[in-house]
Design a protein around this motif. Structure first.
Motif, PDB file in Angstrom:
ATOM      1  N   ILE A   1       0.861  -1.182   0.000  1.00 38.86           N
ATOM      2  CA  ILE A   1       0.000   0.000   0.000  1.00 38.86           C
ATOM      3  C   ILE A   1       0.897   1.231   0.000  1.00 38.86           C
TER       4      ILE A   1
ATOM      5  N   SER B   1      -3.761   2.542  -4.436  1.00 36.94           N
ATOM      6  CA  SER B   1      -3.524   1.155  -3.996  1.00 36.94           C
ATOM      7  C   SER B   1      -4.397   0.827  -2.790  1.00 36.94           C
ATOM      8  N   ILE B   2      -4.652   1.836  -1.933  1.00 36.05           N
ATOM      9  CA  ILE B   2      -5.555   1.639  -0.800  1.00 36.05           C
ATOM     10  C   ILE B   2      -6.966   1.328  -1.295  1.00 36.05           C
TER      11      ILE B   2
ATOM     12  N   VAL C   1      -7.139  -2.276  -2.600  1.00 36.51           N
ATOM     13  CA  VAL C   1      -7.183  -3.270  -1.518  1.00 36.51           C
ATOM     14  C   VAL C   1      -8.544  -3.262  -0.830  1.00 36.51           C
ATOM     15  N   SER C   2      -9.049  -2.069  -0.519  1.00 34.87           N
ATOM     16  CA  SER C   2     -10.269  -1.967   0.287  1.00 34.87           C
ATOM     17  C   SER C   2     -11.529  -2.365  -0.477  1.00 34.87           C
TER      18      SER C   2
ATOM     19  N   ILE D   1      -6.942   1.065   7.195  1.00 36.67           N
ATOM     20  CA  ILE D   1      -5.642   1.309   6.543  1.00 36.67           C
ATOM     21  C   ILE D   1      -5.109   2.687   6.892  1.00 36.67           C
TER      22      ILE D   1
END
Length: 363
Positions: free
Chosen positions: A158, A163-164, A167-168, A202
């Protein structure tokens, strides 16, 4: 804009969110299509966005507190459940009593399902859906933070805002697809909010590691404003150009919020900072609403449901009238008073639980 403002003004942002949700639930008020009332009407139409903010701030707060206190998992679960369930059950019993005595339509099966938190999960009932949803997030939290903190953040997977987002949203989008295929589309109202919770976790991890700056996330004020602008524009198109049953069935109401809830929180945190510097009384009001946000949410959900059933019995329509405005002012006032009452009761319960815990630890 600074990410530290989200931590500093977290309570005030929650206050704005609960007021926004109350505005959304003013079912029988239409502010018309004339400018500037049209803008107010639009804010009312997308008031469900306040729920996304709650999920993100919950994830952020839990992650930040996790590293500060490092609680045992069972202790963590106990604290979260004790915080939510007593208030929820008090409101639920009051609501059931009203239906039993006044409307005469009390259903034991539905009440039991809501009491256990499975009413929303097992049917298309949206009664207090937020409570079982956030409890599921609490139970998943230790797993989520372990995987994110050790597997992704430490290995620098991350590295920025995008990118967060990747992922989320990955797993929740798969869950959304499964819900649609299995015709459990009522679950979309939760699955589309799960990315906000994960994203908040995050951000909380990065904030703890002091790697949570706009520069680190490859964001700046212009980008944030741009994301919010296009997010609100997309919500406008979805709300006014797509049929409501399609939006609810396939979750189009909520998908856009996955991508701009965090930038929206940054904007609101800067707004709260400005309010703090210029309007202290307003800041205190927002802080009060944020502090009692859970109780206000539960109380107004019950009071508004009773009001709407009462209005439905007279065949009223959504208009802007003195009678409707007066009714809502009364109901909002009752909701706040009831929230204070429930908070007082739950505080007594929390003190008793704390005393029992201390006695057990001494033994």
């Amino acid at each position: 804009m600074q990410i530290a403002f989200i931590s500093r003004y977290r309570t005030e942002i929650m206050g704005i969110s609960i007021l926004w949700i109350i505005l959304y639930h003013l079912k029988y008020l239409d502010f018309g299509n004339i400018f500037p009332l049209f803008l107010f009407n639009y804010l009312k139409t997308i008031g469900y966005s306040g729920v996304d903010i709650f999920f993100l701030l919950s994830g952020f707060g839990l992650a930040f507190g996790w590293f500060q206190r490092k609680p045992k998992i069972l202790e963590f679960y106990k604290k979260r459940l004790v915080r939510i369930l007593p208030a929820y059950w008090i409101i639920l019993f009051i609501h059931a009593l009203v239906h039993l005595t006044y409307f005469n339509d009390f259903k034991l099966k539905g009440f039991t399902a809501d009491l256990l938190g499975i009413g929303f999960l097992s049917s298309r009932s949206y009664n207090y859906w937020f409570i079982p949803s956030i409890i599921i997030c609490y139970f998943l939290f230790p797993i989520i933070i372990y995987l994110l903190n050790t597997k992704l953040v430490e290995k620098k997977f991350i590295v920025n805002f995008w990118s967060i987002l990747l992922v989320s949203t990955s797993l929740p989008l798969l869950l959304c697809l499964i819900a649609i295929i299995t015709n459990k589309y009522q679950l979309l109202i939760f699955f589309t909010r799960l990315p906000d919770f994960i994203l908040g976790v995050i951000i909380g991890i990065l904030f703890h590691r002091k790697k949570c700056s706009l520069k680190y996330l490859k964001l700046n004020s212009f980008t944030i404003i741009l994301i919010c602008f296009f997010g609100f524009l997309f919500l406008f198109l979805v709300n006014f150009c797509v049929q409501k049953n399609i939006n609810e069935r396939y979750g189009f109401f909520w998908y856009p919020l996955m991508f701009f809830t965090f930038p929206l929180c940054l904007v609101l945190s800067s707004l709260c900072k400005w309010i703090d510097e210029n309007f202290v009384a307003l800041k205190n009001c927002l802080s009060f609403c944020g502090k009692y946000s859970l109780e206000i949410y539960l109380a107004h959900s019950m009071v508004f449901d009773i009001l709407h059933q009462f209005i439905n019995s007279f065949g009223s329509t959504m208009v802007l009238t003195i009678i409707n405005i007066t009714l809502y002012i009364i109901c909002v006032s009752i909701s706040f008073l009831l929230a204070l009452f429930v908070k007082r009761l739950t505080n007594i319960f929390h003190k008793q639980v704390l005393e029992v815990t201390k006695c057990q630890s001494r033994i």
